[in-house]
Design an enzyme around this catalytic site. Structure first.
Site, PDB file in Angstrom:
ATOM      1  N   ALA A 178       0.073  -8.345  -1.048  1.00  0.00           N
ATOM      2  CA  ALA A 178       0.226  -8.751  -2.437  1.00  0.00           C
ATOM      3  C   ALA A 178      -0.603  -7.787  -3.283  1.00  0.00           C
ATOM      4  O   ALA A 178      -1.574  -7.198  -2.805  1.00  0.00           O
ATOM      5  CB  ALA A 178      -0.269 -10.181  -2.611  1.00  0.00           C
TER       6      ALA A 178
ATOM      7  N   GLY B 169       0.500  -9.997   2.602  1.00  0.00           N
ATOM      8  CA  GLY B 169       1.813 -10.496   2.197  1.00  0.00           C
ATOM      9  C   GLY B 169       2.957  -9.659   2.753  1.00  0.00           C
ATOM     10  O   GLY B 169       4.070 -10.153   2.912  1.00  0.00           O
TER      11      GLY B 169
ATOM     12  N   GLU C 131       3.567 -11.065   6.072  1.00  0.00           N
ATOM     13  CA  GLU C 131       4.167 -12.389   5.878  1.00  0.00           C
ATOM     14  C   GLU C 131       5.619 -12.286   5.430  1.00  0.00           C
ATOM     15  O   GLU C 131       6.467 -13.082   5.846  1.00  0.00           O
ATOM     16  CB  GLU C 131       3.342 -13.181   4.859  1.00  0.00           C
TER      17      GLU C 131
END
Ligand code: CO8
Length: 261
Positions: free
Chosen positions: A67, A110, A113
């Protein structure tokens, strides 16, 4: 195809939609504007009847380095809580059609993920996975702690989450995080993912959708419920023309022609 700022969308083979994350200067750091585009493009391809499967990739250097830390840095609890930060970052898990992650380079935080949200992960030998959030004073927020436990068990997930250490493509393959590591070479992993997506797109799309639903049920249900769910989907496919066609074609020793109904 529509022009986007943070992603590229193309159709590299029959039945295949390819989404490429395209923020090279930030190693494809994931931001809210990027996810807005990613969700829109994925939804459009999911609705498009000429598309049977999707591929999601980044650059040679980075699938996504996590992120966007610069975007998150000054947010307060109230900002993230009231605005439900990350809530619409997991929409690709609700797609009907299979989505394959083709990972080269960094897939951190992220990024890791996001790959785990996809149905299949193919990795280049250069892929580097990890959940380094602990080094930023936080923890994974996009499903890492939960999806990794399913994929690789508690002990490894705990080690990765609490130490923040990266893991290699070889480890990812031996642990079953990725379905396989594709041989090295620029673009090879994307090529391979597109081939796999094209193969999936060539099957009965009703059966593919049911197969994806059944496998995903294993994450949500008890074994008994999951087995019943699978059996009912299997039964349901006997109401399709594709089941009649597939089984008749086998008996008649000819190739089946799917009409996806
Ligand atoms: N956010 C913002 N910018 C980033 C990020 C990031 N995550 N990663 C890299 N960048 C930027 C750098 O700041 C740099 O920009 P600039 O040129 O303006 O300084 C540019 O990308 C290139 O990066 P580096 O110079 O650092 O490149 P290196 O090759 O030296 O290092 C690394 C590459 C090791 C990947 C390094 O960039 C790094 O450690 N990045 C951060 C990795 C990280 O901590 N990721 C986790 C972020 S937290 C998170 O993901 C929370 C998840 C929330 C859920 C999401 C659900 C999908």
């Amino acid at each position: 195809n529509k022009e986007y700022e943070h992603i590229l969308v193309s159709r590299p083979a029959e039945g295949v939609g390819l989404i490429t994350l395209n923020r090279p200067k930030a190693l494809n750091a994931l931001s809210s504007p990027l996810f807005k585009e990613l969700n829109e493009a994925a939804e459009e391809l999911d609705k498009d009847e000429s598309i049977g499967a999707l591929v999601l990739t980044g650059s040679e250097r980075a699938f996504a380095a996590g992120a966007d830390i610069k975007e998150m840095k000054d947010k307060t609890f109230v900002d993230v809580y009231r605005n439900r930060f990350l809530e619409d970052w997991t929409k690709i898990t609700a797609l009907r059609k299979p989505i394959i992650a083709a990972v080269s380079g960094y897939a951190l935080g992220g990024g890791c993920e996001l790959a785990l949200m996809c149905d299949i992960i193919l990795a280049s030998p250069t892929a580097v996975f990890g959940q380094p959030e602990i080094n930023l004073g936080v923890i994974p927020g996009g499903g890492g702690t939960q999806r990794l436990v399913h994929a690789i068990g508690k002990s490894r997930t705990m080690e990765l989450t609490l130490t923040g250490r990266n893991f290699s493509a070889v480890e990812a393959e031996s642990w079953g995080v990725v379905s396989r590591v594709v041989s090295e070479g620029e673009g090879k992993v994307v090529e391979e993912a597109v081939k796999m997506a094209a193969l999936i797109a060539s099957k009965s799309q009703v059966a593919v959708q049911a197969g994806k639903e059944a496998v995903n049920a294993a994450y949500e249900m008890t074994l008994a419920e999951g087995l019943r769910f699978e059996r009912r989907l299997f039964h349901g496919l006997f109401a399709t023309q594709d089941q009649k066609e597939g089984m008749s074609a086998f008996a008649e020793k000819r190739k089946s022609t799917w009409n996806h109904s």
